[in-house]
Design an enzyme around this catalytic site. Structure first.
Site, PDB file in Angstrom:
ATOM      1  N   SER A  76       0.842  -1.194   0.000  1.00  0.00           N
ATOM      2  CA  SER A  76       0.000   0.000   0.000  1.00  0.00           C
ATOM      3  C   SER A  76       0.876   1.242   0.000  1.00  0.00           C
ATOM      4  CB  SER A  76      -0.938   0.015   1.212  1.00  0.00           C
ATOM      5  OG  SER A  76      -0.202   0.147   2.409  1.00  0.00           O
ATOM      6  N   CYS A  77       0.280   2.350  -0.441  1.00  0.00           N
ATOM      7  CA  CYS A  77       0.933   3.662  -0.437  1.00  0.00           C
ATOM      8  C   CYS A  77      -0.178   4.693  -0.329  1.00  0.00           C
ATOM      9  CB  CYS A  77       1.795   3.850  -1.677  1.00  0.00           C
ATOM     10  SG  CYS A  77       0.872   3.835  -3.227  1.00  0.00           S
ATOM     11  N   LEU A  78       0.084   5.913  -0.712  1.00  0.00           N
ATOM     12  CA  LEU A  78      -0.924   6.959  -0.571  1.00  0.00           C
ATOM     13  C   LEU A  78      -1.975   6.898  -1.683  1.00  0.00           C
ATOM     14  CD1 LEU A  78      -1.703   9.301   1.271  1.00  0.00           C
ATOM     15  CD2 LEU A  78      -0.363  10.797  -0.206  1.00  0.00           C
ATOM     16  N   GLY A 110      -1.652   4.636  -4.687  1.00  0.00           N
ATOM     17  CA  GLY A 110      -1.683   3.397  -5.441  1.00  0.00           C
ATOM     18  C   GLY A 110      -0.588   3.258  -6.473  1.00  0.00           C
TER      19      GLY A 110
END
Length: 100
Positions: A80-82, A84
């Site tokens: 996951s990240c901020l 995508g």
């Protein structure tokens, strides 16, 4: 959905349900982002720039560095990240290293 760019994605609820199972959740945001926006519970932070090296570490070194058992190439892993974009890159890196 929690991933951009057409990569496999999860809804928030799907992620919550997966986290009840034996899935490793790797947050590939930068450390300053974790400090500023908060840590996702039960995730480990491996910034995208460190991911390829981390996934090739000796399992003992990985455990010492990230306080988590290193995933095998067949273990379920969620990135996951901020927005995508980085998680999609992380998926590509992991796949190129033989993770399924």
């Amino acid at each position: 959905r929690l991933c951009a760019g057409g990569a496999p994605s999860l809804s928030y609820q799907e992620l919550k349900d997966l986290k009840k199972t034996n899935v490793l959740h790797i947050d590939v945001r930068e450390r300053w982002e974790i400090d500023r926006f908060g840590k996702i519970p039960a995730s480990i932070n491996i910034p995208l720039g460190e991911l390829v090296e981390a996934l090739q570490m000796d399992p003992t070194e990985f455990k010492n560095q990230y306080n988590q058992n290193m995933p095998s190439k067949s273990d379920p892993v969620v990135f996951s990240c901020l927005a995508g974009t980085r998680s999609k890159q992380a998926l590509g890196f992991a796949t190129s290293l033989g993770f399924s």
